[in-house]
Each structure stands twice: as C-alpha cells, then as structure tokens.
Design a protein around this motif. Sequence first.
Motif, PDB file in Angstrom:
ATOM      1  N   ILE A 187     -21.780  54.629  99.573  1.00 31.15           N
ATOM      2  CA  ILE A 187     -20.717  54.898  98.597  1.00 31.15           C
ATOM      3  C   ILE A 187     -19.403  54.306  99.091  1.00 31.15           C
ATOM      4  CG2 ILE A 187     -19.312  56.735  97.568  1.00 31.15           C
ATOM      5  CD1 ILE A 187     -21.889  58.455  97.543  1.00 31.15           C
ATOM      6  N   LYS A 188     -19.141  54.532 100.366  1.00 29.80           N
ATOM      7  CA  LYS A 188     -17.895  54.035 100.950  1.00 29.80           C
ATOM      8  C   LYS A 188     -17.826  52.509 100.854  1.00 29.80           C
ATOM      9  CE  LYS A 188     -16.456  54.394 105.367  1.00 29.80           C
ATOM     10  NZ  LYS A 188     -16.683  55.036 106.671  1.00 29.80           N
ATOM     11  N   LYS A 189     -18.945  51.868 101.111  1.00 29.53           N
ATOM     12  CA  LYS A 189     -18.968  50.399 101.133  1.00 29.53           C
ATOM     13  C   LYS A 189     -19.291  49.793  99.780  1.00 29.53           C
ATOM     14  CE  LYS A 189     -17.982  50.072 105.268  1.00 29.53           C
ATOM     15  NZ  LYS A 189     -17.358  49.515 106.339  1.00 29.53           N
ATOM     16  N   LYS A 190     -19.401  50.674  98.768  1.00 32.02           N
ATOM     17  CA  LYS A 190     -19.713  50.229  97.411  1.00 32.02           C
ATOM     18  C   LYS A 190     -20.958  49.351  97.364  1.00 32.02           C
ATOM     19  CE  LYS A 190     -15.228  50.697  95.239  1.00 32.02           C
ATOM     20  NZ  LYS A 190     -14.460  51.306  96.334  1.00 32.02           N
ATOM     21  N   THR A 191     -21.992  49.847  97.972  1.00 27.30           N
ATOM     22  CA  THR A 191     -23.249  49.113  97.909  1.00 27.30           C
ATOM     23  C   THR A 191     -24.357  50.141  97.672  1.00 27.30           C
ATOM     24  OG1 THR A 191     -24.833  47.879  99.248  1.00 27.30           O
ATOM     25  CG2 THR A 191     -23.191  49.100 100.448  1.00 27.30           C
TER      26      THR A 191
ATOM     27  N   LYS B  72     -27.221  52.086  89.237  1.00 26.16           N
ATOM     28  CA  LYS B  72     -25.895  51.671  89.670  1.00 26.16           C
ATOM     29  C   LYS B  72     -25.101  52.842  90.194  1.00 26.16           C
ATOM     30  CE  LYS B  72     -24.806  47.364  87.577  1.00 26.16           C
ATOM     31  NZ  LYS B  72     -25.553  47.344  86.271  1.00 26.16           N
ATOM     32  N   ASN B  73     -25.107  53.897  89.374  1.00 26.38           N
ATOM     33  CA  ASN B  73     -24.270  55.014  89.758  1.00 26.38           C
ATOM     34  C   ASN B  73     -25.105  56.151  90.333  1.00 26.38           C
ATOM     35  OD1 ASN B  73     -22.157  56.598  90.246  1.00 26.38           O
ATOM     36  ND2 ASN B  73     -21.489  56.799  88.114  1.00 26.38           N
TER      37      ASN B  73
ATOM     38  N   LYS C 265     -23.649  58.193  92.673  1.00 29.24           N
ATOM     39  CA  LYS C 265     -22.702  59.113  93.312  1.00 29.24           C
ATOM     40  C   LYS C 265     -23.007  60.541  92.912  1.00 29.24           C
ATOM     41  CE  LYS C 265     -18.454  56.646  93.963  1.00 29.24           C
ATOM     42  NZ  LYS C 265     -17.130  56.438  93.436  1.00 29.24           N
TER      43      LYS C 265
END
Length: 875
Positions: free
Chosen positions: A93-97, A507-508, A510
């Motif tokens: 999540i932090k690295k958007k991957t 994709k999502n 989170k």
Amino acid sequence: MSAFPFKKIETKWKKQWEKERLYKAGPASDSRKKNLYILDMFPYASGDGLHVGHAEGYTASDILARYYRMRGFRVLHPMGWDAFGLPAENYAIKKKTMPQEVVKKNVARFKSQIRDLGFSYDWSREINTTDPEYYRWTQWIFLKFFEKGLAYRKATPVNWCSLCKTILADEEAEGGTCERCGARVEKKNLEQWMLKITAYADRLIKDLEGLDWPEKVKTMQRNWIGRSEGAMIKFPISNFQFSIEVFTTRPDTLFGATYLVLAPEHEFVSQLLKTKNSQGKVRERKSDIKNLAEVSKYVKMAINKSEQDRISEGKEKTGVELKGISAVNPANGLKIPVYIADYVLAHYGSGAIMAVPAHDERDFAFARQYNLPVVEVISPRVDSGEKGGAIRPKPQIGAYIGNGILVNSGKFNGVESERAKEEITEFVKGTPRINYKLRDWIFTRQRYWGEPIPLVFCSSCKKQMEIFKAQFPISKLKKMYSEGELRNPGWAAVSEKELPVTLPKVKNYKPTGALSSPLAAINSWVKTKCPRCGGPAHRETNTMPQWAGSCWYYLRYLDPKNKKEIASKKAQKEFLPVSIYIGGVEHAVLHLLYARFWHKFLYDIGAVTTEEPFKRLINQGIILGSDGEKMSKSRGNVVSPDDIVKNFGADVLRMYEMFMGPLEEAKPWSNQGIAGISRFLQRVWKIYNQRKIESGKTIRRKLREGSGRDKNEKARTREDMKKFEGKFHIAVKKVTEDIEKLRFNTAISALMVLSREFEEKQDIPLGYYEDFAKLLAPFAPFISEELWRGHLGRKKSISYSDWPLWSKRMIVQKTAVIAVQINGKTRGTIETEVGAERNATFLSVSKDERFQKYFSAGPPRKIIFVPGRIINVIF
Ligand code: ANZ
Ligand code: ZN
C-alpha cells in the motif's frame, strides 16, 4: 602473503554447489542412511531483507545439516517463504503496488542473501505460502476443520486494531496492544470463523512432556493454555428464584466465601439493565435493586476498560454492590452480598466468582476497600513433625493462598484442604470442572492479502436446513450434512476439486475499515453458485490469518509437488517428526502452538503419521546491537549481514555469529569480534598456502631417519609428532561433541587452538590438513571447500567427505616428556604424568640416577619450570 580472496572463492563455490545440486536430500532408496530433518523457521519475507538474527539461526541449523551429512545421514534441510499477511500488504500500500509484486521482490532478495551465506538448503523443495499450489492445501485443511465441525461461526468480542483495520487473535493482542503496530486494541462484537483449538487443550498440554524443547517454551505454552481444575458451584439468589453459578479452583474455601462478584458483562447484570425484554423473574423483581442507576454507570465505565487494566495486580479495585439482593452461601446458609466488579472477567469460567478474601489476594484487596468480612478457613500447617502437622494460631496479614487444614468450616474442620475440595464440592452438589484460559482461535481477517476461506453461503440452503431441523432428528440430518454444515447453517464447503480458491487480482485492496474485507467489494468474485443446490450464493470474503500458512509448511517440504495429498505417507515416515527445529522464542505461543494444534488435527483425520510435529526445538538468542540494545532502525544500531559479507565474507559472518557466545543466549554485536574471526580465517588460509604439505610417507621416512644425526633430536621429533597427534585428537573430540551439543562457540575455540599447532609445527602429514579442513567445513563451508578441492586437489565436495574420527588411545596420553636442564644445559629428558606440577617434576628429576651426581652440592638455588616442556635446575 596473499590475503584470503573470499569474494572469489565464495562466488565460485556458490555457483558450483548449485550446479551440482549438492544439497538435495539424497534418494530415499539409500536405506543405509539414517534420515534427519533439520528445519529452520522460515522467514517472513519482509521488505527489510535478512537480518543478522536470521543468519544466526540459519547458520546453527546449517552447521548441523553439514555435520550430519558428513556423518553419513540423509539430511533434509529445506527453506521457503512465509509471505501472506499484513507486513507485505501494508508495504505494498505504501509503495502503491500489489502485494504479489512486493512478495516476489522480497523473496528474491531474501533468497539471494541466503545463497550468499552458503546455507546448504535443498532448493528443489522451496515453498511459498502465497503460491496457489501451496495454499490449495491450506484451504484443504481448513475444509477438513469445517467438515469435522471444528470451524464454526460465532459472534464474539474480538480484538480490533483500528490502525491495521483488522481483528487480531488473542495471541496477537497480548497485553491489549496490537502485536504488529503496538496500537491499543478495541473490543468489538463481530461474527467470525473460529477454530476450535480448545478441543485440543488437554492434548496440547499433555504431549509437551515428550518433547525435547526448552523448558521455558513449554511453560509458556502451559500457561497460555492455562488448565485449571475446579468446580462449578451454585449460589441461590434471595428474592430471585434462581442461582448464580461460579467457577472456583478452591471449593475447599467455600465456608470463607463472604460475597459474590459478577463480571460487568454477566448475563444477570445485562438482564437487570435492559429496560425491555428481561426475562420473567428478573423483570418481576427488578425493582428490588435499589441502585440500578449507579450499577448502570459502573458497568458502562468498566466494559470499556482493556482486559489488561482490569486484571493487572496492584491497581485499585473498583466495583459496585447490587443493593437489595443477596446470595446464599450453599455451605453454611449465610446471606452474602453481591457485587459487580471489573476484576472478574466475563469470558472465563462462568463470569462470576465466590470471593474468599482470606485466601485470595484480589478478593482480599477488594474486601479491604469495601469493608467486607474476611473469614479464615484454611490454616497453614506448621510442620511439627507430627502427622497432619499443627495448626498455626496467628492469622496471616493478607491472603493465605496455600493449602492447609480447614477451620471455621463446620463439619469439615480439621480436614486437609486438598481432600476438602472434593468433599465440599460433593456436599453442595457442585460439579467438577476443568477450565482453560485458552480460547478458540479467531480465524478471519478483514484484509486482502491472505488465503481466501473456501466456503460459500447460500440462504436457500439455510432455509432448507431450518425446515429439516424442525422435522427430523439430528442423527438423520447427519447423513446429509457435514458437522460443519450443521453447525453453520447455510454455509457449504467449496468442492475439493475447485481448490484453490484463488485470490482475485484487484486494483483496490486497501482495507476499508468497514469490518469486512476488500474482497467483499468484488462482486464478480463474491457471487457464485451454491455447491449444494446450485443456486445463487456468495463466498466468504474474509481471509485467513497470517499464521495459517506456517501451521503446516514443514509438511509440504516433504513432498512439495504432490497433487493428491499434503505429503505422501512414505515421505512422512522418513522424516517426521522434525528432528531439530531452530527459531526464535517469540513464536512460543503463536506459531508453535498453532502448528501443534493443526498437526494433531491432521493426525486425527489420518493425514499425518505422527502426533507431534517438532521433536526437538532450539531457540537462538537474540543478537543485540553493539550498544547492548535491541537492534532497531531508530537506534541506528542495526547490522546488515550484506555489509559483513561484502567486507569480510560469508564464512566470517557465519563463524562470528556462532563465536559470539552460547547459541541460546542474547549477545551484543562486536566489530572487533568480526575482525578477530577474519584474522583467524586469514591464518588458516596462510597455513595451507605457505606450509609445505608433505605426504605421510615422506614424513614417516623422516621420522624414521630422524631429522638429524643426533639421537636426542630424533626422539624429540617423534615426541613432537606424538604430542601433535594427541592434541589433534583432543580437538576432533571437542569439535564433534560441541557440535552435537550445539556449543558452536567452544567448538570454534578448539579450532583456533588447533590452528596454532599447525602454525608451530612443520612436517605435518597431509591427512591432518585434510581433517582440519573437514572440521572447519560446517562452520566455514566456502574456505574449507576451497582448501579441499583447491589446495588438496580433491574431486568431490568436502560436504560429503567423512567426518574425522578421534581415538581414545590417542587422547589418553599418560606421560609427557620433559627436557631436563642443569644450570641451563640440556642433560636429557624424563617422563612425567601429563600435567605434572613443578614439585612433582623436580622430585622425579632428583630421584633419577642419571642426574644424581648434580645433587651432591646440596639443594638448588632456583628451579625454572615450563609445564609440559622444560625443567631447569640451577645450583
Ligand atoms: C474462590 C477462590 C478462593 C479462588 C481462593 C481462588 C482462591 P485460575 O487458577 O486462573 O483458573 N475466577 C474464576 N472465574 C473468574 C473470572 N471470570 N474472572 C476473574 N477471576 C475468576 O483461577 C481460578 C480462580 O480465579 C477461581 O477460584 C476464582 O477465584 C477466580 F482462595 O474461587 B477462586
Ligand atoms: Zn444452496
């Protein structure tokens, strides 16, 4: 002198070993060999890469694996990756991957670091918990739990971490904080899948006995399971026509129960506080309670406290009396008050206790505060030598919690407390009860990155079951429903053929914080067909906790490609239980308890062949920073194994970590220590490079002829060789025994001492150089392979050479030869006991007729004595 070219050597052998597939566990057909399973706790493939703590445990296990291979064992030594769970997901999540990408990268990094360290893993058995081919079987095991009714849904107060946005198991929320992020956990009521670990509580305790594990870990497991033998005893409530049941481990103290305490969450309290819907009797007599408003206020305050705050000792006890009612002590018929207090927990025993302030610390503290009577009923026995002992007259200050003789207990006066437990329980018609602290394992997480739970919910099937349940006896229904289906109406298992239920790529992913997993938002995945009726149904969207994959990974190594079962029985019979399991003590009640639970369950359903997974457990001690503190980024005291490997070589890192101190102890890092080991390996390198290596034949000839004309010198050379041999055999014995006892630090010391002998002595036969390299091989595999295949010109790897043997005869060296000097001139030698002291040696010299003539002058002025070597008598 050419420095030891570790970089070149390590790269060369790393490649060569992999090319040769050197560490593949040999074929099972080799039945002459005994099997040995040496296992590491596989790493969680985090973004930080390998740390020196990993390297410590892995080096220890690698030394054992290498040593036992050289002793002719067929060694299984595998490695794999634990990779589901929060750290990878949070990092992604932090690295958007995607977590998948993160895991791939992390694993690649870990693997290359592990290869650099020369660990002798059988990579053909590598596993990864996030690989669908792996988690197919994690899901399969879950389905078996479901089928047997050991996975069930229950609304329960759960630990909710608002930072991680998921619930946690009790084991992950010890002390009321999240094990991962440290945030305080909140309690929420949520329906979850539970695994019935409590069904195994007794066996999990009992079977600890047969395990060769550190006592500390066994105790931690025992305490965590927390078995208590006691009884349930009913206390009638005046006015209300019913009783409140308490759980007590001390029914012998019943006559001293001077009040009753209910947990704030106790059902009776909830009924009182509900405005509507209270049940019959409670509703009728509710007006008897005079202080409902006060009670309500107290309860509201109390239930928001963390469990830790409620039970921690020393904190002031709080509570409130239920005014207007009383309970009856069933032993003596006396009326006693009823309190609500938060030191009584709702989910242990019955959520209510009988308070015996004279013999329980918490009750005593509470009684002091609320001015409640303290009645002594157990008198400590003073050992007077008589049977039964005497009764100590003076009451204790504080609670006396020990055993003794009953007093103030009617007809039980004089009875021993142990016996009274049973008798009083019977007297008041109580029921014996065993209670556990252990609770069932909350098995669902509201996050994306975990194994999907392979269950489907169908409301139409649920309705049908309800109709059936009303019409037919359960015994009939058991023919058409599994235990799990009956326990969890509407839920059905995905067919085994359809496993794995793969995690959809989205994709999502989170966490929503909405108490459901992000998978719930993927309609196309959630909607499915009911495996029972074919109608529309939806999948379970929560995922499994991080511990799931590690509960059984050691089984998959046995047979990682098996498509039909977890692992074949044949492979299991060869290698189970794990012979030696090495890892950190932090897993004492999480992984190690969960894995034992799963293993026992798998044993019960016939999927594994042993009752326990890990026969012997070893906990490596933590490696601290050079400041003696725990290594942490914020302190800046983290040592990177990569740096050490780069600057000194893997052999140095391995040996240093083993040399730091006893494996199981905490040890601070030291850069000087690293330099010391580096120097040692340099010296070894020099020994092999600079010394003339002569064949045994040449040396034997030399010995025969003597290196000089002089008879004395000839004898001395022979003596020297004998001494060297003795020392060599002592070292072999020491290194061998130390490895087997995991005393690697002292084994390394012995190697260091031995290396000095090589430096001091010329003319050492080739065989000793070979053997020294072998002794070094488990610790420093790269340099020893180079010495072996390079310098000594051997074709096959040192990894499969025969471990050197020592002989008793060589070690029990009874006599030492000591040079005798008179006034500084050598006059001959004498034989003495090994280790003979100055006086004893002098006595032998003075008595020896060869030296008699020197003594005519009277006693000597001075004696210079070098133990084991020279005595110089000066007149
Ligand atoms: C009376 C008594 C007298 C107790 C005495 C102890 C000493 P373990 O060993 O941990 O199982 N207890 C029972 N349920 C409780 C709850 N829900 N919350 C807090 N305390 C609870 O402890 C069992 C003892 O803990 C029980 O025995 C009970 O107190 C208390 F001299 O009963 B005893
Ligand atoms: Zn259905």
